[in-house]
Motif scaffolding. Structure first.
Motif, PDB file in Angstrom:
ATOM      1  N   MET A 160      27.373  -8.044  51.957  1.00 32.74           N
ATOM      2  CA  MET A 160      27.266  -6.785  51.217  1.00 32.74           C
ATOM      3  C   MET A 160      26.139  -6.885  50.202  1.00 32.74           C
ATOM      4  O   MET A 160      25.858  -7.971  49.687  1.00 32.74           O
ATOM      5  CB  MET A 160      28.592  -6.443  50.546  1.00 32.74           C
ATOM      6  CG  MET A 160      29.680  -6.094  51.566  1.00 32.74           C
ATOM      7  SD  MET A 160      31.290  -5.721  50.841  1.00 32.74           S
ATOM      8  CE  MET A 160      30.931  -4.204  49.972  1.00 32.74           C
ATOM      9  N   ALA A 179      32.570   0.484  45.170  1.00 35.90           N
ATOM     10  CA  ALA A 179      33.162  -0.853  45.034  1.00 35.90           C
ATOM     11  C   ALA A 179      33.660  -1.449  46.348  1.00 35.90           C
ATOM     12  O   ALA A 179      34.353  -2.447  46.347  1.00 35.90           O
ATOM     13  CB  ALA A 179      34.275  -0.862  43.991  1.00 35.90           C
ATOM     14  N   THR A 180      33.295  -0.855  47.483  1.00 38.29           N
ATOM     15  CA  THR A 180      33.717  -1.405  48.771  1.00 38.29           C
ATOM     16  C   THR A 180      32.629  -1.139  49.818  1.00 38.29           C
ATOM     17  O   THR A 180      31.550  -0.671  49.501  1.00 38.29           O
ATOM     18  CB  THR A 180      35.077  -0.803  49.200  1.00 38.29           C
ATOM     19  OG1 THR A 180      35.582  -1.544  50.322  1.00 38.29           O
ATOM     20  CG2 THR A 180      34.977   0.671  49.533  1.00 38.29           C
ATOM     21  N   TYR A 181      32.915  -1.488  51.072  1.00 38.80           N
ATOM     22  CA  TYR A 181      31.967  -1.237  52.149  1.00 38.80           C
ATOM     23  C   TYR A 181      32.035   0.228  52.572  1.00 38.80           C
ATOM     24  O   TYR A 181      32.958   0.956  52.217  1.00 38.80           O
ATOM     25  CB  TYR A 181      32.206  -2.190  53.328  1.00 38.80           C
ATOM     26  CG  TYR A 181      33.597  -2.145  53.917  1.00 38.80           C
ATOM     27  CD1 TYR A 181      33.882  -1.324  54.996  1.00 38.80           C
ATOM     28  CD2 TYR A 181      34.613  -2.942  53.409  1.00 38.80           C
ATOM     29  CE1 TYR A 181      35.139  -1.279  55.545  1.00 38.80           C
ATOM     30  CE2 TYR A 181      35.875  -2.915  53.949  1.00 38.80           C
ATOM     31  CZ  TYR A 181      36.144  -2.075  55.015  1.00 38.80           C
ATOM     32  OH  TYR A 181      37.396  -2.027  55.552  1.00 38.80           O
ATOM     33  N   ALA A 229      33.323  -8.601  46.664  1.00 36.72           N
ATOM     34  CA  ALA A 229      33.672  -7.572  47.650  1.00 36.72           C
ATOM     35  C   ALA A 229      33.604  -8.048  49.099  1.00 36.72           C
ATOM     36  O   ALA A 229      34.503  -7.715  49.879  1.00 36.72           O
ATOM     37  CB  ALA A 229      32.810  -6.330  47.443  1.00 36.72           C
ATOM     38  N   THR A 259      27.231  -1.738  48.933  1.00 36.90           N
ATOM     39  CA  THR A 259      28.455  -1.516  48.175  1.00 36.90           C
ATOM     40  C   THR A 259      28.486  -0.046  47.752  1.00 36.90           C
ATOM     41  O   THR A 259      27.607   0.410  47.033  1.00 36.90           O
ATOM     42  CB  THR A 259      28.498  -2.432  46.936  1.00 36.90           C
ATOM     43  OG1 THR A 259      28.340  -3.778  47.374  1.00 36.90           O
ATOM     44  CG2 THR A 259      29.805  -2.289  46.194  1.00 36.90           C
ATOM     45  N   GLY A 270      24.382  -5.008  46.660  1.00 35.52           N
ATOM     46  CA  GLY A 270      24.686  -4.128  45.546  1.00 35.52           C
ATOM     47  C   GLY A 270      23.664  -4.252  44.447  1.00 35.52           C
ATOM     48  O   GLY A 270      22.793  -5.128  44.484  1.00 35.52           O
ATOM     49  N   HIS A 311      30.354  -6.543  41.780  1.00 37.20           N
ATOM     50  CA  HIS A 311      31.137  -6.492  43.015  1.00 37.20           C
ATOM     51  C   HIS A 311      30.872  -7.702  43.911  1.00 37.20           C
ATOM     52  O   HIS A 311      31.030  -7.628  45.129  1.00 37.20           O
ATOM     53  CB  HIS A 311      30.846  -5.199  43.767  1.00 37.20           C
ATOM     54  CG  HIS A 311      31.130  -3.984  42.956  1.00 37.20           C
ATOM     55  ND1 HIS A 311      32.395  -3.646  42.529  1.00 37.20           N
ATOM     56  CD2 HIS A 311      30.304  -3.041  42.443  1.00 37.20           C
ATOM     57  CE1 HIS A 311      32.342  -2.549  41.806  1.00 37.20           C
ATOM     58  NE2 HIS A 311      31.081  -2.155  41.741  1.00 37.20           N
ATOM     59  N   TYR A 336      27.117 -11.897  49.062  1.00 38.04           N
ATOM     60  CA  TYR A 336      26.761 -10.713  48.288  1.00 38.04           C
ATOM     61  C   TYR A 336      25.341 -10.914  47.777  1.00 38.04           C
ATOM     62  O   TYR A 336      25.028 -11.953  47.184  1.00 38.04           O
ATOM     63  CB  TYR A 336      27.724 -10.534  47.115  1.00 38.04           C
ATOM     64  CG  TYR A 336      27.489  -9.277  46.320  1.00 38.04           C
ATOM     65  CD1 TYR A 336      28.037  -8.069  46.736  1.00 38.04           C
ATOM     66  CD2 TYR A 336      26.740  -9.293  45.156  1.00 38.04           C
ATOM     67  CE1 TYR A 336      27.836  -6.906  46.001  1.00 38.04           C
ATOM     68  CE2 TYR A 336      26.536  -8.138  44.414  1.00 38.04           C
ATOM     69  CZ  TYR A 336      27.085  -6.949  44.852  1.00 38.04           C
ATOM     70  OH  TYR A 336      26.882  -5.798  44.130  1.00 38.04           O
TER      71      TYR A 336
END
Length: 171
Positions: free
Chosen positions: A103, A75-77, A113, A72, A105, A110, A135
């Motif tokens: 993902m 806040a995104t890929y 996400a 992450t 993190g 997140h 996640y």
């Protein structure tokens, strides 16, 4: 059955790659996943027609199951993964591929996400995204049990999607 892991971490041999490989092995025990570590392509991802990127794209498109993994970032890929995904045609680029967004993190902020940000892109380029995104905490995924619980829960669905129909993406 062809299983591939795509790691979009800008660090080679990352925890992201390790987690994605473990996920692939858990969803398809006994399958040796092919690895596409995007950091190896460097500037080849910035345009179209790079031979190594094209070969990786073809490998992914011919796979039955692909784990698309990213840490992450903001806040995104990662942009690295985005550049690779841009190589696929919209609607058909991943037709016949079961894709799982993964993902990692530092904390739970997140956790949505993979489903909110990565899954729609995979769907847009034609992948079957029937499984929920996963996640994982980047520092504890190897021992916290989340990965094992996910693979035990979703392995039968992967089997049904890929093996139950008798249809695979390769001859």
């Amino acid at each position: 059955m062809t299983v591939t892991v795509v790691a979009g971490n800008p660090k080679p041999a990352s925890r992201t790659l390790t987690a994605a490989t473990l996920l692939a092995e858990g969803l398809r025990p006994g399958a040796e996943p092919a690895v596409v570590d995007l950091v190896e392509f460097g500037a080849g991802l910035l345009g179209w027609g790079d031979p190594a990127v094209t070969a990786a794209k073809e490998r992914v498109a011919a796979s039955d199951l692909v784990i698309f993994a990213s840490p992450t970032f903001k806040a995104t890929y990662t942009g690295l993964l985005k550049l690779f995904l841009e190589q696929f045609d919209g609607g058909t680029g991943l037709a016949g591929v079961v894709a799982v967004p993964l993902m990692l993190g530092a904390g739970p902020a997140h956790a949505l996400a993979p489903d909110l940000l990565l899954k729609p892109v995979l769907t847009e380029i034609g992948a079957t995204t029937a499984l929920p995104g996963l996640y994982l905490a980047d520092r504890t995924f190897a021992e916290d049990g989340v990965l094992t619980a996910y693979t035990e829960r979703w392995r039968p669905v992967v089997d049904a999607l890929i093996l139950g129909t008798g249809v695979t993406n390769h001859a």
